[in-house]
Design a protein around this motif. Structure first.
Motif, PDB file in Angstrom:
ATOM      1  N   ASP A   9      -1.785  -0.804  -5.091  1.00 26.58           N
ATOM      2  CA  ASP A   9      -0.719  -0.736  -4.130  1.00 26.58           C
ATOM      3  C   ASP A   9       0.312  -1.803  -4.876  1.00 26.58           C
ATOM      4  O   ASP A   9       0.115  -2.942  -4.466  1.00 26.58           O
ATOM      5  CB  ASP A   9      -1.171  -1.038  -2.758  1.00 26.58           C
ATOM      6  N   GLU A  10       1.248  -1.123  -5.754  1.00 28.40           N
ATOM      7  CA  GLU A  10       2.187  -1.926  -6.119  1.00 28.40           C
ATOM      8  C   GLU A  10       1.700  -3.309  -6.706  1.00 28.40           C
ATOM      9  O   GLU A  10       2.354  -4.465  -6.654  1.00 28.40           O
ATOM     10  CB  GLU A  10       3.142  -2.390  -4.888  1.00 28.40           C
ATOM     11  N   SER A  48       2.355   4.001   0.106  1.00 27.40           N
ATOM     12  CA  SER A  48       1.298   3.150   0.487  1.00 27.40           C
ATOM     13  C   SER A  48       0.185   3.844   1.385  1.00 27.40           C
ATOM     14  O   SER A  48      -0.904   4.022   1.398  1.00 27.40           O
ATOM     15  CB  SER A  48       1.820   2.063   1.169  1.00 27.40           C
TER      16      SER A  48
HETATM   17 MG   LIG Z   1       4.457   0.348   0.087  1.00 21.90          MG
END
Ligand SMILES: [Mg+2]
Ligand SMILES: Nc1ncnc2c1ncn2[C@@H]1O[C@H](COP(=O)(O)OP(=O)(O)O)[C@@H](O)[C@H]1O
Lengths: 263, 339
Positions: B168-169, B48
């Motif tokens: 992000d994910e 991240s």
């Molecule tokens: Mg993360």
């Protein structure tokens, strides 16, 4: 005035009794009431001595003091609350010194009892509006007392806003001001409405103390007439009026929160 | 190939109370225009942080971030805000405005850019169409499923016509089926709109489904970079091997065959592309006097590339077996002798 109230009470009680069954019939109730012989009749005539004009004047004064000071409190408190939030730890304008100083000022103002505060800032009040007494003179101390209180509530409401949403806006290229306006205030709106409600109610109770400087209003009436001159009837009615006012404010606030809630 | 994102010598340190956390170390990474680039790593590896360095949500302690050749770290705040509009971003937890409807959420970046109302409405309508949420446009996020929320997030990210989409994910909070449909949508966006995608994930399945290239991260460092198929078939680093082995049809070519078979030579053969579906092995073996037994095998797809892996035991004379190995190599297959 008295007659109107009586009729009003009479009408609604009558309905109540009729719903309940046959305890009393309408005419009987009416007769007894007007003769002032029944318990109910005596209860109502207990309030005969009340000067209703004074009552409504006091109500208007309370509403005026609360309304005007609430308006200024919202404007100033919102600004202070936003600055407190933004300079707080981990926020956009994080600044330890500013946050500490602002926090200290807020805490200081909040720790002074309202009655004392009112007397302390009399010179300021006089400077601002030319007088430090009466309904007008009550407004500056009310604002000074309510702003730090409201600002803390604003800060707490803004902290509730999901951090991720602020970051999403930041990633979109939003300016800081846009984030405050379009994200923080928008997402915190139910918390802010609740904060305004609590502040308005707190202001109502503060106005009662402004009687000391001749501020007037319901609280003042309860104290001067009700308490000091042993007019329990006046005391009861002013308290009832205040109760209704607080109740209405709370219900209106709750209704708005419900209306704006998207959870 | 045109390099769109370039991270040069990135370090990132966080100052906690009494110690310094190094989240990124010596990161060098290039993402080419038009590709889907995946970064995989365990939780806490720094993925991240890496992604957030690209649009400077997180400012690196050292290093440069070049996007389209421009060093973002050198920009003033106003200029950076303008550049960020060219970089869309979506999040694991969607990060939608809870007080705004689907269409208001999608319109949000356009409103920030002060576009005329008419233009916004037209743009929002076409984005709703693209992500398949036209019927839900008046609903609030709390009334939507996770997959629908992510579609709103994607539409919102695409509203300002970005060149890059950072994810992000994006599928980590979704069930497998929804994940698949969101990945499909991302792939479409990449091919149809030509948007370069940089995504991070902890799931090898995501990398395999849509990525062209992958970087493997461990403890703040990139330990391996390459084409997904290469990393998948021949992982170099221990962490990469662990991720590869998590995918169901990966082949474990280590100790497993030591006791298997009847003493012949064991080969691992890798097929790529259309060759995967050709009878190459049979034809090669037929030309010699050898025979073979299949010990293990898979045929699958990596993004859109078919590939196959076979572990076979060749039986026959040494000369015949050598001939088979030579024949397979000359037909362009990758052969390694396991025993
Ligand atoms: Mg993360
Ligand atoms: N704001 C922060 N402050 C302090 N440490 C952080 C912060 N953000 C991330 N970290 C630390 O940096 C490391 C990498 O975090 P992150 O990039 O979120 O990893 P990942 O996304 O791969 O799970 C972790 O050790 C994490 O604790």
């Amino acid at each position: 005035m008295n007659g109107i109230l009586l009729n009003l009470l009479n009408g609604s009680l009558l309905n109540g009794f009729q719903l309940n069954g046959t305890l009393l019939n309408g005419t009987l109730l009416n007769d007894t009431l007007l003769n002032g012989k029944s318990l109910l009749g005596r209860m109502i005539s207990y309030f005969d001595e009340i000067n209703w004009d004074l009552m409504f004047k006091a109500t208007r004064e309370t509403l005026y003091m609360m309304g005007v000071s609430l308006l200024f409190t919202i404007i100033l408190g919102l600004a202070l609350g936003i600055i407190l939030f933004l300079t707080g730890p981990g926020q956009m304008l994080q600044n330890k010194i500013s946050y500490f100083v602002l926090s200290l000022v807020v805490n200081m103002l909040r720790s002074v009892p309202f009655v004392i505060l009112m007397i302390l800032i009399m010179p300021l009040t006089k400077m601002l509006i030319g007088t430090s007494i009466g309904v007008q003179g009550a407004i500056p101390p009310l604002v000074v007392a309510a702003v730090p209180f409201f600002a803390r509530l604003v800060e707490a409401a803004l902290r509730e806003v999901d951090r991720g949403v602020q970051e999403a806006a930041q990633a979109m290229g939003a300016t800081k001001w846009q984030i405050v306006w379009h994200v923080l205030l928008r997402e915190a709106r139910t918390g802010l409405i609740a904060a305004v409600t609590i502040t308005a109610i707190t202001l109502v109770s503060y106005t009662a103390m402004s009687g000391i400087i001749g501020g007037g209003g319901l609280g003042d009436l309860a104290q001067r007439l009700g308490y000091q001159r042993f007019r329990t009837d006046v005391m009861i009615v002013t308290v009832a009026f205040l109760l209704v006012l607080v109740q209405v404010l709370q219900m209106a606030g709750d209704a708005l929160v419900k209306h704006f809630s998207r959870k | 190939m045109f390099v769109l994102i370039e991270l040069i010598g990135i370090d990132k340190e966080y100052r906690a109370k009494d110690r310094i956390v190094t989240a990124l170390q010596h990161i060098n990474l290039t993402v080419e225009k038009g590709e889907i680039f995946g970064v995989i790593g365990r939780s806490g590896a720094g993925k991240s942080t890496l992604l957030r360095c690209v649009n400077l949500l997180e400012r690196p302690t050292n290093g440069k971030v070049l996007v389209g050749g421009q060093d973002l770290t050198s920009l003033k705040e106003g200029e950076l805000q303008k550049e960020r509009k060219r970089i869309g971003m979506i999040f694991q937890h969607f990060n939608l405005l809870s007080t705004a409807t689907v269409e208001q959420n999608i319109a949000f970046p356009l409103k920030l850019s002060k576009l005329p109302k008419k233009e916004i409405a037209a743009k929002v309508a076409s984005l709703l169409e693209l992500v398949g949420l036209s019927q839900h446009r008046k609903q609030y996020p709390s009334q939507l499923s996770g997959g629908q929320k992510q579609r709103v997030g994607i539409a919102r990210a695409l509203a300002s016509d970005p060149d890059i989409l950072l994810c992000d994910e994006a599928t980590s909070a979704l069930d497998p089926q929804t994940t698949e449909s969101i990945l499909e949508l991302l792939k479409d966006i990449n091919t149809k709109l030509g948007i370069t995608i940089l995504l991070i994930t902890h799931e090898m399945g995501v990398i395999r489904a849509i990525c062209d290239r992958v970087a493997v991260m461990d403890q703040g460092e990139i330990v391996e970079v390459g084409d997904v198929l290469d990393v998948f078939l021949k992982p170099q680093h221990e962490v990469s091997r662990q991720f590869v082995s998590e995918v169901a049809d990966s082949i474990d070519s280590s100790a497993f065959y030591n006791g298997a078979g009847s003493g012949g030579r064991i080969l691992r053969i890798i097929f790529r592309g259309e060759q995967t579906y050709e009878p190459v092995l049979y034809e090669t073996v037929k030309e010699t006097g050898a025979t073979f037994a299949i010990l293990q095998g898979t045929v699958s797809r990596m993004k859109d590339t078919p590939y196959g892996q076979l572990v076979v035991e060749l039986r026959g004379s040494d000369a015949d077996v050598d001939a088979v190995v030579g024949g397979l190599c000359s037909r362009g297959l990758e052969v390694s002798v396991l025993r």
